[in-house]
Design a protein around this motif. Structure first.
Motif, short mmCIF file in Angstrom:
data_model
loop_
_atom_site.label_atom_id
_atom_site.label_comp_id
_atom_site.label_asym_id
_atom_site.label_seq_id
_atom_site.Cartn_x
_atom_site.Cartn_y
_atom_site.Cartn_z
N GLY B 230 -2.82 -2.22 -5.84
CA GLY B 230 -1.54 -2.80 -5.46
C GLY B 230 -1.67 -3.66 -4.22
N VAL B 231 -1.34 -4.92 -4.34
CA VAL B 231 -1.42 -5.82 -3.19
C VAL B 231 -0.01 -6.15 -2.74
N VAL B 250 -3.80 -3.35 0.77
CA VAL B 250 -4.41 -3.21 -0.56
C VAL B 250 -4.47 -1.71 -0.87
N VAL B 251 -3.62 -1.27 -1.79
CA VAL B 251 -3.55 0.15 -2.15
C VAL B 251 -4.41 0.37 -3.40
N THR B 269 -5.69 3.01 1.30
CA THR B 269 -5.13 1.70 1.61
C THR B 269 -6.04 0.98 2.60
N PHE B 270 -6.33 -0.27 2.30
CA PHE B 270 -7.16 -1.09 3.19
C PHE B 270 -6.40 -2.34 3.61
N LEU B 391 -7.90 2.32 7.65
CA LEU B 391 -7.37 1.11 7.02
C LEU B 391 -8.42 0.01 6.96
N SER B 392 -9.40 0.07 7.85
CA SER B 392 -10.40 -0.97 7.89
C SER B 392 -11.49 -0.66 6.87
#
Lengths: 393, 393
Positions: B230-231, B250-251, B269-270, B391-392
């Motif tokens: 998912g974006v 970005v999930v 997520t990122f 997240l990174s």
């Protein structure tokens, strides 16, 4: 591309049998349910209701996802804490319908009983199963796409086998013997004295090959399904982590399916450093058999004619023809029509998608097997996808 | 490792209800059937019969494969051209059994009717569904293995995102703008003026990420299942072939299953080149919520306590707590116990494997979501597998 659903065969059955509606209940993985509702990843127990003039999908949650997956139908939420069969009965009542409801024989027992409790008579129909046998153009296109992904998986297997090199038994320690001679003075190009195949610094096994094939198919956006790699040519039953040796027949059986559930099927046989006349003759026999059967295909061809063609061509090369088969492929990996289980004079319709499958086995030499996906069209047989049949990777 | 099957809960139900046998009929994809017969790739309609002292599997073909897949049970061929329900009745007759047969509510309607035609009374039982909720150690080990493959898929996604670089809108032509400023004099390190992420010379999309994840999981020997990427961070619904831009959340939602059908679940997520305090605060909220819920787990913990913990921790960071969930994971991607659908005081047993799932969404900022697999053990909650939550990428 969205796959539209043709409810006309079901609605014809409603008229013929004077029934008010068709109902099926099940999870998305149920192929009968899926053939009626091209859902993708709807969870829980779903219901499809087809009446004379409309189709409804009852989904327990995510009505937006249901609407996207199922653009042709009206979406209703399933009732919370209400059995699906009772919820279907309520929907039918709201539509003013009563009397006989048709259902596939596999409708869940409780759904049928809840419908009966609400005053409907439940009668069995094979209309959906029968209609599934002939694929629409859109379904065939989808199967062709999946078959292309199978070809990508097969290309990867061939590339790995082509890059694999016989190990040197006396120097690298990877070899396991398996009855091969171990020369005290091995030459790099002397295959007679080689150990198992080495690929990326480790012995190549069926398991490693399977994972390469699966990764390549997943990268094409399909689910790898039931990939099987058969390594023969040894007397013991090969284990998937047994090393592959030069001269072994490697039978690669790929059956991926796409996001909509449609399957492909592709079987090829490879031999690295093969030197046998047997494998070449066997390959010629099964290849000729597939081509002969493909040439027979046309609307109205009988199951017996297809099977006879496969068997006779294999037998013509002096092999036993009993490892031949032809079967439907679609929302199931192997589905009706199963030609071997039908009366010989059963006629096949245009739109039927079959796997033609032929193999020969010798206890000493191994197995050579090929299978391909073909469709019966008004113009004859048509291959879905193409991949070389050569034994050499 | 072979997963042995414990028929004791079913046999206890037989004794309690004075029934002669338990019967289920279905295809391998049916999770209830599969929980009773750890088959892998048996085709056609199967039947499982459990009596007071034995378990039988009726398979339509390949009895050798059935015996290998199902070492604990006696294998009988299914009758050709005989309905499965009738064949089961014959088997029960041969064993001298009569009276009441217990079956899951989802046994196919025709199988129940054939059993009734042969003089058996069919009564419904939830014993199998109930027993499925608590996983044995062997099942948990299998799920841990699948979860490791999910971690491999996630590692691949992170590696691709880490290698992706913002494209230069004015020079390479890949950029699409999407409302970002396009400076006439872009600097290589000036992210404020960058275009979509470029990876391997092309714009990085959700579709490309999904295929990389799926290939990595397939290479680990599992089926990728229902990978979703998912974006968010854009107002329009993102399409899977839309490019991913710097700063987008970005999930990555992975739910693979192994050859025995057991599922994993991992959501991360990122954000590439994220600069927002919102995403960092959101990440801290959902991470804290998962840890708090994990800390609550012990035999007897209530469904309400787990959900309250998830929601309260997310809310404590000033977010809406309604994107939290906890549900069973096993032979289905999402199965009982579904905590949100149970009375709050429902107690959970040791052996329950849950996905703990928490997310927050902001129309402008995007979505941050994490989900992990945990088991309730006698010593408390235990994570199945581990993957960094940063997240990174």
């Amino acid at each position: 591309m969205s796959l539209s659903i043709d409810f006309e065969p079901v609605q014809r059955e409603l008229r013929d049998r004077d029934a008010c509606a068709f109902v099926h209940v099940g999870r998305e993985a149920d192929p009968t349910l899926r053939s009626l509702a091209r859902t993708a990843h709807l969870e829980g127990e779903l219901a499809v209701v087809v009446t004379a003039d409309q189709a409804l999908l009852l989904a327990p949650e995510a009505p937006d996802a249901a609407a996207e997956a199922y653009p042709d139908a009206q979406i209703l939420p399933a009732g919370e804490d209400i059995p699906t069969g009772t919820r279907v009965a309520t929907v039918l009542d709201d539509l003013g319908l009563s009397g006989t409801v048709l259902a596939p024989r596999t409708i869940p027992h409780d759904a049928a009983l809840y419908l009966e409790n609400e005053g409907f008579e439940v009668a069995s129909t094979a209309a959906v199963e029968d209609a599934r046998e002939a694929k629409t153009d859109a379904e065939q296109l989808r199967q062709t796409t999946v078959q292309s992904a199978a070809c990508a998986g097969m290309r990867r297997v061939a590339a790995v086998l082509a890059a694999a090199e016989p190990g040197d038994l006396t120097e690298d320690g990877h070899g396991h013997g398996h009855g091969h001679d171990s020369s005290p003075h091995p030459e790099p190009d002397d295959h007679d004295h080689d150990g198992p195949l080495i690929w990326e610094d480790a012995p190549l096994t069926a398991l490693r090959l399977r994972r390469e094939a699966d990764a390549a198919m997943a990268a094409e956006g399909v689910a790898p399904g039931t990939t099987s790699i058969g390594v023969a040519g040894r007397t013991a039953t090969p284990r998937s982590d047994d090393p592959i040796e030069p001269g072994d027949t490697v039978v690669v059986d790929l059956a991926p399916h796409g996001p909509d559930g449609y399957h492909g099927r592709l079987v090829r046989t490879f031999v690295v450093d093969g030197d046998g006349g047997w494998t070449r003759r066997a390959q010629l026999a099964v290849e000729t058999a597939l081509d002969a059967a493909l040439g027979e295909l046309e609307p109205g061809v009988t199951a017996g004619a297809v099977l006879t063609e496969l068997e006779a061509e294999v037998a013509a090369y002096g092999f036993d023809g009993d490892e031949t088969a032809a079967y439907g492929v679609g929302l199931e990996r192997r589905e009706a029509p199963l030609l071997g289980e039908l009366p010989d004079d059963t006629e096949l319709d245009a739109g039927t998608v079959l796997a033609l499958d032929a193999g020969v086995t010798d206890a000493e030499e191994g197995t050579v097997r090929l299978a391909e996906l073909v469709a019966i069209t008004d113009d004859g047989g048509r291959a879905l996808g193409a991949f070389p049949r050569s034994l050499s990777p």
